[in-house]
Design an enzyme around this catalytic site. Structure first.
Site, PDB file in Angstrom:
ATOM      1  N   VAL A   1       0.865  -1.174   0.000  1.00  0.00           N
ATOM      2  CA  VAL A   1       0.000   0.000   0.000  1.00  0.00           C
ATOM      3  C   VAL A   1       0.907   1.232   0.000  1.00  0.00           C
ATOM      4  CG1 VAL A   1      -1.778   1.282   1.275  1.00  0.00           C
ATOM      5  CG2 VAL A   1      -1.767  -1.225   1.324  1.00  0.00           C
ATOM      6  N   CYS A   2       0.532   2.246  -0.775  1.00  0.00           N
ATOM      7  CA  CYS A   2       1.178   3.560  -0.672  1.00  0.00           C
ATOM      8  C   CYS A   2       2.693   3.410  -0.921  1.00  0.00           C
ATOM      9  CB  CYS A   2       0.852   4.117   0.708  1.00  0.00           C
ATOM     10  SG  CYS A   2       1.098   5.869   0.980  1.00  0.00           S
ATOM     11  N   THR A   3       3.514   4.053  -0.138  1.00  0.00           N
ATOM     12  CA  THR A   3       4.967   4.006  -0.333  1.00  0.00           C
ATOM     13  C   THR A   3       5.591   2.681   0.088  1.00  0.00           C
ATOM     14  OG1 THR A   3       5.193   5.169   1.772  1.00  0.00           O
ATOM     15  CG2 THR A   3       5.308   6.510  -0.215  1.00  0.00           C
TER      16      THR A   3
ATOM     17  N   THR B   1       1.884   3.382  -6.649  1.00  0.00           N
ATOM     18  CA  THR B   1       2.211   3.887  -5.310  1.00  0.00           C
ATOM     19  C   THR B   1       1.389   5.138  -5.026  1.00  0.00           C
ATOM     20  OG1 THR B   1       4.058   4.434  -3.841  1.00  0.00           O
ATOM     21  CG2 THR B   1       4.128   5.371  -6.082  1.00  0.00           C
TER      22      THR B   1
ATOM     23  N   SER C   1      -2.258   2.370  -4.667  1.00  0.00           N
ATOM     24  CA  SER C   1      -2.004   3.793  -4.539  1.00  0.00           C
ATOM     25  C   SER C   1      -2.030   4.160  -3.050  1.00  0.00           C
ATOM     26  CB  SER C   1      -3.069   4.518  -5.353  1.00  0.00           C
ATOM     27  OG  SER C   1      -2.763   5.885  -5.444  1.00  0.00           O
TER      28      SER C   1
END
Lengths: 202, 202
Positions: free
Chosen positions: B100-102, B120, B153
């Site tokens: 998830v995310c970074t 990302t 993202s």
């Protein structure tokens, strides 16, 4: 800066707690977050992972915002007089009192919602309503605002409610900004609740 | 029953972890959840509250699903060779590898995304892309599936991705059922990403 005291207890629901705390936490100049429990240290969620309480209910109520999540553990905690007494005191001292999901059963059982409008999880509605016969339970709402009490529907509704609470405290533009940072599509109409119908309440 | 090992590190993002774990946790016959860190015990999130790791990376990789969240702490962890080595090994042994995310910056830096499509957080896109020059970074996607790698993202996109992963493993009907239990409006089109435009990537 408002201090949020987020109650946790064995069997709390993960997203009930950490969805809203994410939204408040993104405004770290405006809110500080503290997990509060009967005893400090690890408290296991209903899903398995544990969170760590940094404060206890014995430290006394000192929060601007009392935050009460739901989860399977509420079925036990509605009989926990010491916890309910703390909730009543912390609610009394708070500027805002928020709940997610079956967290409103604890607020109701503590007596602080009597005469107020409130909502809860749509799959546990009948049980929650039984905990507070003097509460005006709203069957279809994403979240309900009545004075300082802001109560949400089940689990993920807590995120929409938290953004609604941020809108009350800081304006809708700030809430929209937070939602954008979290890449979250905020459902900002608190009366729109498709899950009430899905779960047979509308 | 698939075992999910969810990595946490100081400065992890609360909702990155607990949004997806809520969705998997609602299928408690299908998934078991373990928080894994460099050392067992409390690990503080970027937002303040701590979660407790029940297992360490020293216990060795033994998870069917490796789950890697993002958060401010990833800026430090991309330089943590011991952690990156563990990620590479745990990814190698896994049936599915999610971020998830970074969190995808850690997967990229560990080398496991080379030649793969991945996405990302849309506000940290340039920095994450720099961590993996051989990765095919997708600028506009809610989440990306490439073989066993499913990367999402930012922040709340993890919940849509988790339901997408449940759909891959158990079918879309099961994912819809979980979303209903969580009173969550699942955005099931993984290519629909309004936040890429909001944050200047599309």
């Amino acid at each position: 800066m408002r201090r949020i005291g987020a109650l946790i207890f064995p069997g709390f629901e993960l997203l009930d707690v950490f969805g809203p705390l994410e939204m408040f936490g993104l405004l770290d100049d405006a809110y500080s977050l503290t997990l509060v429990a009967e005893t400090a240290g690890p408290v296991r969620s209903g899903q398995g992972p544990s969170a760590c309480a940094d404060a206890t209910i014995g430290d006394g109520p000192a929060y601007d915002i009392l935050f009460v999540p739901g989860g399977a553990g509420t079925r036990r905690e509605v009989g926990n007089t010491r916890l309910l007494d703390w909730i009543a005191g912390a609610s009394e001292c708070s500027e805002f009192c928020l709940s997610v999901c079956t967290g409103s059963a604890l607020l109701a059982k503590a007596g602080v919602l009597d005469g107020r409008r409130a909502t809860t999880n749509k799959m546990a509605f009948a049980w929650v309503a039984d905990q507070g016969p003097k509460v005006h339970w709203v069957r279809q709402a994403r979240w309900v605002e009545d004075g300082k009490f802001i109560t949400s529907s089940g689990v993920s509704a807590g995120m929409d409610m938290a953004l609604g609470a941020i809108a009350v405290m800081h304006g809708p533009e700030t809430a929209e900004k937070v939602a954008g940072w979290a890449e979250y599509s905020w459902q900002k109409d608190r009366d729109l609740d498709s899950f009430a119908k899905m779960h047979g309440l509308a």
